[in-house]
Write an enzyme that holds these catalytic residues in place. Structure first.
Site, short mmCIF file in Angstrom:
data_model
loop_
_atom_site.label_atom_id
_atom_site.label_comp_id
_atom_site.label_asym_id
_atom_site.label_seq_id
_atom_site.Cartn_x
_atom_site.Cartn_y
_atom_site.Cartn_z
N CYS A 35 88.51 15.57 31.41
CA CYS A 35 88.20 15.84 32.75
C CYS A 35 87.65 14.67 33.46
O CYS A 35 87.54 14.55 34.72
CB CYS A 35 87.23 17.15 33.00
SG CYS A 35 85.62 16.99 32.10
N CYS A 104 81.65 22.00 29.98
CA CYS A 104 80.68 21.42 30.74
C CYS A 104 79.22 21.82 30.66
O CYS A 104 78.40 20.90 30.57
CB CYS A 104 80.91 22.35 32.51
SG CYS A 104 82.45 22.58 33.08
FE1 FES Z 1 84.83 18.96 32.60
FE2 FES Z 1 83.27 20.36 34.05
S1 FES Z 1 85.54 20.15 34.20
S2 FES Z 1 82.48 18.95 32.90
#
Ligand code: FES
Length: 125
Positions: A35, A104
């Site tokens: 991400c 996360c």
């Molecule tokens: Fe990767 Fe939140 S989507 S840390």
């Protein structure tokens, strides 16, 4: 669950302990290559406890809420107690996280551990 809890949204809008500890005793950075989110945690240690802890996060809603929550959980704790905080603790305190957002909370737990490792390394020097 696939939605953010009220707690997550509240911390996202009003995060606690944001910034950088001055003259930090330890710093840790964790990132997720998928991400692209990055989290940095800095700590100040006094008498074996986390006297101060702050975060800087470039990331999603859950990453910011997780960073804020882990700083709140870790503040005032002993080094060992802080080491024992898991991403599951963070997610639980946040009232749960959507499955695809569990990583996360892991980023937050990893950044904290890296900051403590850094502190321990510096102390040995
Ligand atoms: Fe990767 Fe939140 S989507 S840390």
């Amino acid at each position: 669950m696939d939605e953010y809890s009220k707690k997550v949204m509240a911390l996202f809008k009003n995060p606690k302990n944001m910034g950088e500890v001055k003259n930090a005793d330890g710093a840790g950075e964790a990132g997720n290559p998928v991400c692209g989110d990055v989290m940095r945690i800095t700590i100040k240690v006094k008498d074996g406890r986390l006297a101060d802890i702050k975060f800087k996060t470039m990331g999603c809603v859950a990453a910011i809420a997780s960073s804020s929550m882990i700083t709140e959980l870790a503040k005032g704790k002993t080094i060992q107690e802080a080491m024992d905080i898991t991403n599951m603790d963070v997610a639980k305190e946040l009232g749960g996280l959507p499955n695809i957002k569990m990583h996360c909370s892991k980023l937050a737990a990893d950044a904290l551990r890296l900051a403590i490792n850094d502190y321990q390394k510096r102390k040995k020097r």
